[in-house]
Write an enzyme that holds these catalytic residues in place. Structure first.
Site, PDB file in Angstrom:
ATOM      1  N   HIS A 123       0.809  -1.215   0.000  1.00 47.18           N
ATOM      2  CA  HIS A 123       0.000   0.000   0.000  1.00 47.18           C
ATOM      3  C   HIS A 123       0.839   1.261   0.000  1.00 47.18           C
ATOM      4  O   HIS A 123       0.344   2.346   0.299  1.00 47.18           O
ATOM      5  CB  HIS A 123      -0.960   0.001   1.203  1.00 47.18           C
ATOM      6  CG  HIS A 123      -1.983  -1.097   1.118  1.00 47.18           C
ATOM      7  ND1 HIS A 123      -2.606  -1.624   2.221  1.00 47.18           N
ATOM      8  CD2 HIS A 123      -2.461  -1.805   0.061  1.00 47.18           C
ATOM      9  CE1 HIS A 123      -3.433  -2.581   1.848  1.00 47.18           C
ATOM     10  NE2 HIS A 123      -3.361  -2.717   0.533  1.00 47.18           N
ATOM     11  N   SER A 198      -6.346  -7.918   9.979  1.00 50.22           N
ATOM     12  CA  SER A 198      -7.700  -8.480  10.020  1.00 50.22           C
ATOM     13  C   SER A 198      -7.975  -9.327   8.781  1.00 50.22           C
ATOM     14  O   SER A 198      -8.971 -10.040   8.714  1.00 50.22           O
ATOM     15  CB  SER A 198      -8.730  -7.339  10.107  1.00 50.22           C
ATOM     16  OG  SER A 198      -8.607  -6.500   8.948  1.00 50.22           O
TER      17      SER A 198
HETATM   18  N1  APR Z   1      -0.755  -7.461  18.191  1.00 48.65           N
HETATM   19  C1  APR Z   1      -1.416  -8.334  17.386  1.00 48.65           C
HETATM   20  N2  APR Z   1      -2.536  -7.996  16.683  1.00 48.65           N
HETATM   21  C2  APR Z   1      -2.992  -6.729  16.828  1.00 48.65           C
HETATM   22  C3  APR Z   1      -2.358  -5.771  17.655  1.00 48.65           C
HETATM   23  C4  APR Z   1      -1.196  -6.191  18.362  1.00 48.65           C
HETATM   24  N3  APR Z   1      -0.522  -5.352  19.174  1.00 48.65           N
HETATM   25  N4  APR Z   1      -3.071  -4.605  17.572  1.00 48.65           N
HETATM   26  C5  APR Z   1      -4.103  -4.837  16.730  1.00 48.65           C
HETATM   27  N5  APR Z   1      -4.055  -6.102  16.286  1.00 48.65           N
HETATM   28  C6  APR Z   1      -4.938  -6.742  15.307  1.00 48.65           C
HETATM   29  C7  APR Z   1      -6.395  -6.352  15.399  1.00 48.65           C
HETATM   30  O1  APR Z   1      -7.109  -7.240  16.227  1.00 48.65           O
HETATM   31  C8  APR Z   1      -6.840  -6.459  13.927  1.00 48.65           C
HETATM   32  O2  APR Z   1      -7.370  -7.745  13.648  1.00 48.65           O
HETATM   33  O3  APR Z   1      -4.482  -6.290  14.058  1.00 48.65           O
HETATM   34  C9  APR Z   1      -5.550  -6.272  13.128  1.00 48.65           C
HETATM   35  C10 APR Z   1      -5.503  -4.957  12.373  1.00 48.65           C
HETATM   36  O4  APR Z   1      -6.519  -4.997  11.390  1.00 48.65           O
HETATM   37  P1  APR Z   1      -6.882  -3.687  10.578  1.00 48.65           P
HETATM   38  O5  APR Z   1      -7.048  -2.553  11.503  1.00 48.65           O
HETATM   39  O6  APR Z   1      -8.013  -4.059   9.649  1.00 48.65           O
HETATM   40  O7  APR Z   1      -5.559  -3.377   9.724  1.00 48.65           O
HETATM   41  P2  APR Z   1      -5.061  -4.105   8.412  1.00 48.65           P
HETATM   42  O8  APR Z   1      -5.422  -5.549   8.417  1.00 48.65           O
HETATM   43  O9  APR Z   1      -3.645  -3.756   8.253  1.00 48.65           O
HETATM   44  O10 APR Z   1      -5.923  -3.338   7.280  1.00 48.65           O
HETATM   45  C11 APR Z   1      -5.602  -3.592   5.925  1.00 48.65           C
HETATM   46  O11 APR Z   1      -7.059  -1.753   5.308  1.00 48.65           O
HETATM   47  O12 APR Z   1      -7.822   0.394   5.647  1.00 48.65           O
HETATM   48  C12 APR Z   1      -6.974  -0.389   4.879  1.00 48.65           C
HETATM   49  O13 APR Z   1      -5.057   0.383   3.758  1.00 48.65           O
HETATM   50  C13 APR Z   1      -5.544   0.039   5.034  1.00 48.65           C
HETATM   51  O14 APR Z   1      -3.542  -1.343   4.943  1.00 48.65           O
HETATM   52  C14 APR Z   1      -4.824  -1.199   5.551  1.00 48.65           C
HETATM   53  C15 APR Z   1      -5.760  -2.319   5.148  1.00 48.65           C
END
Ligand code: APR
Length: 257
Positions: A123, A198
């Protein structure tokens, strides 16, 4: 948890080509909120300001984008790599990691010491921008200096063109080279470890599936359940900043036997 940590460490110690796939959850312990946890970015900001059509379609759309970026980027800029980022970099130093595919734009894997050529940014990266007209490049800090000086919508000083960060907006084409590199790394991997994602945003979330379909073991380290937990060989429910250093300690013990 301890048995699962030991199992992941053993897999990393034995892997021919291990790949880590990270999301925003690997950076929350650096103070950068993720997107979908309670209180995350999409609870606080309007995701529609982050779409390609909005950004490219009007000056007002770009003003809203930069208004949001003016608030959110300083948090990324001030963040420091945490123990999870450092553990990933150390796995590479120990020869136990082939590549890190990340959805994150925060540059923290590189700042933790992973060689840039080993980080595949699906990204993009928020620290750099470019003019869509003439291609001129500007650091994000340069552009924020323009914003701080009152420019509501930064324009290229050279040609007046639209200045845009090197990040992928919703509805924008994915970077073809990064996607090709990520798909190849995933298909060639014998172990793919998801950390802090996620796994609900595509096409990025296809990457762990590609690895699994090509025969790799799939491990998921995440605080909450993901749609791929059911097809994972190992799920560790925990914080990245706790789990990865614990895994690294066991891999290091194997490496120095
Ligand atoms: N350790 C382990 N897991 C964690 C922690 C942590 N300290 N903090 C948060 N999480 C988990 C949450 O439970 C969640 O399932 O990390 C996950 C983050 O998910 P998202 O917020 O959906 O982020 P991501 O998966 O990176 O999103 C993908 O979506 O909005 C777009 O471009 C954006 O790159 C991003 C993409």
């Amino acid at each position: 948890m301890t048995e699962r940590v030991a199992r992941l460490a053993a897999w990393l110690a034995d892997a021919r080509a291990a790949v880590v796939f990270t999301g925003a959850g690997v950076s929350t312990e650096s103070g950068i909120p993720d997107f979908r946890s309670p209180g995350g970015v999409w609870d606080r900001f309007d995701a529609s300001a982050m779409t390609w059509p909005n950004f490219i379609g009007s000056v007002e759309g770009r003003r809203r984008y930069w208004e949001l970026g003016h608030v959110t980027y300083p948090v990324i800029r001030a963040a420091r790599p945490n123990a999870a980022h450092r553990a990933v970099a150390e796995l590479h130093r120990l020869g136990r990691l082939h590549a890190c595919i990340t959805q994150n734009i925060d540059d923290l894997h590189q700042r933790a010491g992973l060689p840039p050529e080993r980080v595949i940014e699906l990204h993009g990266n928020a620290a750099r921008t470019r003019c869509l007209g003439c291609g001129a490049g500007f650091t994000r800090d340069e552009v924020h200096a323009w914003l701080d000086a009152g420019a509501g919508v930064p324009a290229c000083p050279g040609c007046g063109g639209i200045v845009k960060p090197h990040t992928v907006l919703f509805g924008e084409a994915m970077p073809p080279l990064a996607m090709a590199r990520a798909e190849r790394a995933a298909r060639e991997a014998d172990l793919l470890v998801v950390v802090g994602s996620s796994l609900v945003v595509y096409p990025a979330a296809y990457i762990p599936r590609h690895a699994r379909e090509a025969g790799a073991r799939l491990a998921i380290v995440n605080l909450t359940p993901t749609p791929l937990d059911g097809c994972a060989d190992l799920v560790i429910r925990g914080k990245a900043g706790d789990v990865l250093p614990a895994v690294l300690a066991k891999v290091r013990a194997w490496a120095t036997r």
